[in-house]
Design a protein around this motif. Structure first.
Motif, mmCIF file in Angstrom:
data_model
loop_
_atom_site.group_PDB
_atom_site.id
_atom_site.type_symbol
_atom_site.label_atom_id
_atom_site.label_comp_id
_atom_site.label_asym_id
_atom_site.label_seq_id
_atom_site.Cartn_x
_atom_site.Cartn_y
_atom_site.Cartn_z
ATOM 1 N N PRO A 93 0.838 -1.216 0.000
ATOM 2 C CA PRO A 93 0.000 0.000 0.000
ATOM 3 C C PRO A 93 0.865 1.255 0.000
ATOM 4 C CG PRO A 93 0.062 -0.974 2.184
ATOM 5 C CD PRO A 93 0.830 -1.915 1.292
ATOM 6 N N GLN A 94 0.496 2.207 -0.834
ATOM 7 C CA GLN A 94 1.217 3.468 -0.930
ATOM 8 C C GLN A 94 0.215 4.608 -1.057
ATOM 9 O OE1 GLN A 94 3.964 3.176 -4.210
ATOM 10 N NE2 GLN A 94 5.447 1.981 -3.045
ATOM 11 N N LEU A 95 0.512 5.697 -0.393
ATOM 12 C CA LEU A 95 -0.336 6.883 -0.414
ATOM 13 C C LEU A 95 0.505 8.058 -0.890
ATOM 14 C CD1 LEU A 95 -3.142 8.079 0.306
ATOM 15 C CD2 LEU A 95 -2.204 8.606 2.567
ATOM 16 N N SER A 96 -0.007 8.792 -1.879
ATOM 17 C CA SER A 96 0.763 9.900 -2.444
ATOM 18 C C SER A 96 -0.117 11.127 -2.596
ATOM 19 C CB SER A 96 1.353 9.514 -3.805
ATOM 20 O OG SER A 96 0.324 9.284 -4.751
ATOM 21 N N LEU A 97 0.519 12.273 -2.443
ATOM 22 C CA LEU A 97 -0.104 13.572 -2.669
ATOM 23 C C LEU A 97 0.796 14.336 -3.631
ATOM 24 C CD1 LEU A 97 -2.329 15.643 -1.973
ATOM 25 C CD2 LEU A 97 -0.836 16.468 -0.138
ATOM 26 N N THR A 98 0.240 14.684 -4.795
ATOM 27 C CA THR A 98 1.035 15.285 -5.858
ATOM 28 C C THR A 98 0.460 16.639 -6.233
ATOM 29 O OG1 THR A 98 1.488 13.070 -6.724
ATOM 30 C CG2 THR A 98 1.995 14.924 -8.155
ATOM 31 N N SER A 99 1.336 17.614 -6.348
ATOM 32 C CA SER A 99 0.962 18.941 -6.825
ATOM 33 C C SER A 99 2.064 19.440 -7.751
ATOM 34 C CB SER A 99 0.744 19.906 -5.653
ATOM 35 O OG SER A 99 1.952 20.106 -4.943
ATOM 36 N N LYS A 100 1.923 20.665 -8.209
ATOM 37 C CA LYS A 100 2.886 21.198 -9.166
ATOM 38 C C LYS A 100 4.258 21.389 -8.543
ATOM 39 C CE LYS A 100 3.602 25.077 -12.356
ATOM 40 N NZ LYS A 100 3.043 26.345 -12.893
ATOM 41 N N TYR A 101 4.309 21.787 -7.288
ATOM 42 C CA TYR A 101 5.579 22.116 -6.656
ATOM 43 C C TYR A 101 6.012 21.116 -5.590
ATOM 44 C CZ TYR A 101 4.638 26.626 -8.851
ATOM 45 O OH TYR A 101 4.363 27.610 -9.759
ATOM 46 N N LEU A 102 5.116 20.239 -5.135
ATOM 47 C CA LEU A 102 5.459 19.325 -4.051
ATOM 48 C C LEU A 102 4.775 17.987 -4.269
ATOM 49 C CD1 LEU A 102 6.799 18.861 -1.261
ATOM 50 C CD2 LEU A 102 4.655 19.665 -0.229
ATOM 51 N N ILE A 115 9.995 12.550 -0.613
ATOM 52 C CA ILE A 115 9.544 13.918 -0.839
ATOM 53 C C ILE A 115 10.277 14.484 -2.052
ATOM 54 C CG2 ILE A 115 9.287 16.222 0.163
ATOM 55 C CD1 ILE A 115 9.434 14.935 2.911
ATOM 56 N N LYS A 116 9.525 15.120 -2.929
ATOM 57 C CA LYS A 116 10.090 15.771 -4.107
ATOM 58 C C LYS A 116 9.494 17.165 -4.217
ATOM 59 C CE LYS A 116 10.470 15.396 -9.144
ATOM 60 N NZ LYS A 116 10.115 14.581 -10.346
ATOM 61 N N SER A 117 10.358 18.147 -4.406
ATOM 62 C CA SER A 117 9.902 19.533 -4.462
ATOM 63 C C SER A 117 10.573 20.247 -5.626
ATOM 64 C CB SER A 117 10.217 20.260 -3.151
ATOM 65 O OG SER A 117 9.808 21.614 -3.219
ATOM 66 N N THR A 118 9.818 21.141 -6.253
ATOM 67 C CA THR A 118 10.314 21.952 -7.363
ATOM 68 C C THR A 118 9.887 23.396 -7.135
ATOM 69 O OG1 THR A 118 10.113 20.086 -8.880
ATOM 70 C CG2 THR A 118 10.341 22.256 -9.858
ATOM 71 N N VAL A 119 10.836 24.310 -7.260
ATOM 72 C CA VAL A 119 10.561 25.729 -7.039
ATOM 73 C C VAL A 119 11.142 26.518 -8.203
ATOM 74 C CG1 VAL A 119 10.902 27.716 -5.525
ATOM 75 C CG2 VAL A 119 10.602 25.432 -4.539
ATOM 76 N N ARG A 124 14.090 31.803 -15.400
ATOM 77 C CA ARG A 124 15.214 31.051 -15.958
ATOM 78 C C ARG A 124 15.943 30.194 -14.937
ATOM 79 N NH1 ARG A 124 18.403 34.996 -20.252
ATOM 80 N NH2 ARG A 124 16.659 35.262 -21.713
ATOM 81 N N LEU A 125 15.462 30.133 -13.711
ATOM 82 C CA LEU A 125 16.155 29.380 -12.665
ATOM 83 C C LEU A 125 15.158 28.511 -11.915
ATOM 84 C CD1 LEU A 125 18.793 28.817 -11.158
ATOM 85 C CD2 LEU A 125 18.225 30.722 -9.627
ATOM 86 N N GLN A 126 15.484 27.221 -11.801
ATOM 87 C CA GLN A 126 14.612 26.262 -11.125
ATOM 88 C C GLN A 126 15.435 25.444 -10.138
ATOM 89 O OE1 GLN A 126 13.013 22.437 -12.940
ATOM 90 N NE2 GLN A 126 11.133 23.666 -12.975
ATOM 91 N N LEU A 127 14.862 25.227 -8.953
ATOM 92 C CA LEU A 127 15.484 24.406 -7.919
ATOM 93 C C LEU A 127 14.656 23.146 -7.717
ATOM 94 C CD1 LEU A 127 16.443 27.078 -5.218
ATOM 95 C CD2 LEU A 127 17.872 26.138 -7.043
ATOM 96 N N ARG A 128 15.333 22.003 -7.564
ATOM 97 C CA ARG A 128 14.670 20.719 -7.317
ATOM 98 C C ARG A 128 15.349 20.018 -6.148
ATOM 99 N NH1 ARG A 128 15.340 20.472 -12.912
ATOM 100 N NH2 ARG A 128 16.995 18.909 -12.653
ATOM 101 N N ALA A 129 14.550 19.263 -5.399
ATOM 102 C CA ALA A 129 15.087 18.536 -4.250
ATOM 103 C C ALA A 129 14.359 17.211 -4.104
ATOM 104 C CB ALA A 129 14.951 19.361 -2.974
ATOM 105 N N LEU A 130 15.112 16.155 -3.802
ATOM 106 C CA LEU A 130 14.581 14.823 -3.513
ATOM 107 C C LEU A 130 15.091 14.397 -2.147
ATOM 108 C CD1 LEU A 130 15.311 13.066 -6.943
ATOM 109 C CD2 LEU A 130 13.155 14.065 -6.213
ATOM 110 N N HIS A 131 14.222 13.703 -1.384
ATOM 111 C CA HIS A 131 14.641 13.287 -0.043
ATOM 112 C C HIS A 131 13.982 11.967 0.321
ATOM 113 C CE1 HIS A 131 16.222 13.578 3.964
ATOM 114 N NE2 HIS A 131 15.010 13.529 4.506
ATOM 115 N N GLY A 138 19.302 12.077 -0.304
ATOM 116 C CA GLY A 138 18.526 12.800 -1.291
ATOM 117 C C GLY A 138 19.420 13.437 -2.327
ATOM 118 N N GLU A 139 18.859 14.399 -3.027
ATOM 119 C CA GLU A 139 19.601 15.096 -4.073
ATOM 120 C C GLU A 139 19.020 16.490 -4.231
ATOM 121 O OE1 GLU A 139 21.116 13.530 -8.239
ATOM 122 O OE2 GLU A 139 19.094 14.363 -8.450
ATOM 123 N N VAL A 140 19.890 17.444 -4.461
ATOM 124 C CA VAL A 140 19.471 18.809 -4.762
ATOM 125 C C VAL A 140 20.035 19.167 -6.130
ATOM 126 C CG1 VAL A 140 19.248 19.552 -2.375
ATOM 127 C CG2 VAL A 140 21.465 19.725 -3.512
#
Length: 340
Positions: A93-102, A115-119, A124-131, A138-140
């Motif tokens: 079983p897996q539960l996920s909540l997905t949006s444009k930025y998180l 957790i995955k986030s995009t800002v 012209r500049l985008q930041l991404r993070a995985l944890h 994780g990764e930035v």
């Protein structure tokens, strides 16, 4: 003389009104106000529509189930996925909540959260993070679009320990550079070196020529394609492993594909015929596993379930081993969606 004054009409006197009745003191009190009357704004809120998708595979005897709905005026999506085996046990079983930025994914069995986030810092500049919460890893990454269109530079690094990677993307492909450690047996220590990976693509005559370099191996590929014919030769260096693919379309509904590997003399072939949009028949043979097969799709194979009739797709497949025909197997797969 007679009296000329008009005679008074004979009007009947109306009956007196009935006396007012007294309400019974034993009557029930009025019903309490409903929830919508207490909170009028709830009338404008609609319950989110549930999308239930279930898929059964006769080979593994598993049900793959997904329940999802969109929240906050389609700004986010909530999804629950799980499997049922032949003993009706619920697994994975897996539960996920997905949006444009998180995006947040929770694994119930592992009790782990991803957790995955995009800002977008600027146009012209985008930041991404995985944890990974349990692994504490994780990764930035930071990607910047350069002045020229089609060019961008991405810098990424594992967290908390790891070597950074730089990737330059341009219209003809991309190149990545990353530092890595390589063990040396004689000196029994690690040696740092740069690892370069990349891909280049360019239009050559009526086809596309591409070069993929990864893990010190170069793969050259040329793809020619027109309305009726496709020819794709490939060679890998330094192993000199060569292969080619040939595809011939006889009509809009008939297509034959053939693959051959020169280093192993292995080959495979697939014939495909479509009947409209929702029916497809495929048959083929693979010499590497010595297996012949035939498949029938009811519903668009590559499309989504919501676009198929009755929101359902069915696949029947017959597998016939060349060495033992008696062990042939007929399998099927059913996928159905309900909107509640």
């Amino acid at each position: 003389m007679a009296d000329q004054s008009p005679q008074s009409p004979n009007l009947s006197t109306p009956p007196p009104p009935p006396p007012p009745t007294l309400q019974s003191t034993t009557s029930e009190p009025p019903p309490p106000p409903t929830r919508s009357s207490l909170f009028p704004f709830l009338k404008s809120l609609n319950r989110p529509k549930l999308r239930v998708t279930s898929e059964f595979d006769s080979d593994s005897l598993l049900f793959l189930n997904k329940v999802s709905c969109k929240l906050f005026d389609n700004l986010a999506k909530l999804k629950l996925s799980f499997q049922n085996n032949s003993q009706r046990e619920v697994t994975q079983p897996q539960l996920s909540l997905t949006s444009k930025y998180l995006s947040v994914l929770y694994d119930v069995e592992e009790k782990n959260t991803f957790i995955k986030s995009t800002v977008d810092v600027s146009p012209r500049l985008q930041l991404r993070a995985l944890h990974n919460v349990n692994a504490q890893q994780g990764e930035v990454a930071m990607e910047a679009n350069l002045a020229e269109p089609g060019y961008s530079l991405e810098l990424s690094s594992p967290v908390p320990i790891g070597y950074p990677r730089a990737t330059l993307k341009f219209p003809l492909g991309e190149v990545s550079i990353q530092e890595r450690e390589e063990e040396e047996e004689e000196e029994e220590k690690n040696k740092r070196m740069l690892s370069i990976n990349g891909i280049l693509k360019r239009q050559v005559m009526d086809g596309v020529c591409s070069a993929l370099y990864t893990d010190e191996e170069l793969r050259l590929r040329y793809a020619y394609k027109d309305e009726a014919l496709s020819f794709i030769p490939t060679i890998s260096l330094p192993s000199n492993a060569a292969s080619f693919a040939f595809k011939r379309r006889f009509s809009p509904s008939d297509k034959l594909s053939y693959w051959y590997k020169f280093d192993s003399n292995m080959w495979s072939a697939v014939y495909k015929r479509t009947y409209g949009k929702d029916y497809k028949f495929k048959a083929g043979y693979d010499s590497e596993v010595r297996l012949g097969w035939a498949s029938l799709w009811v519903g668009d194979e590559a499309g989504k379930v919501k676009t198929t009739p009755r929101k359902m797709k069915v696949q029947f497949m017959l597998q016939v081993p060349q060495d033992d025909i008696k062990t042939s197997v007929l399998m099927f797969r059913v996928k159905k969606r309900w909107d509640i």
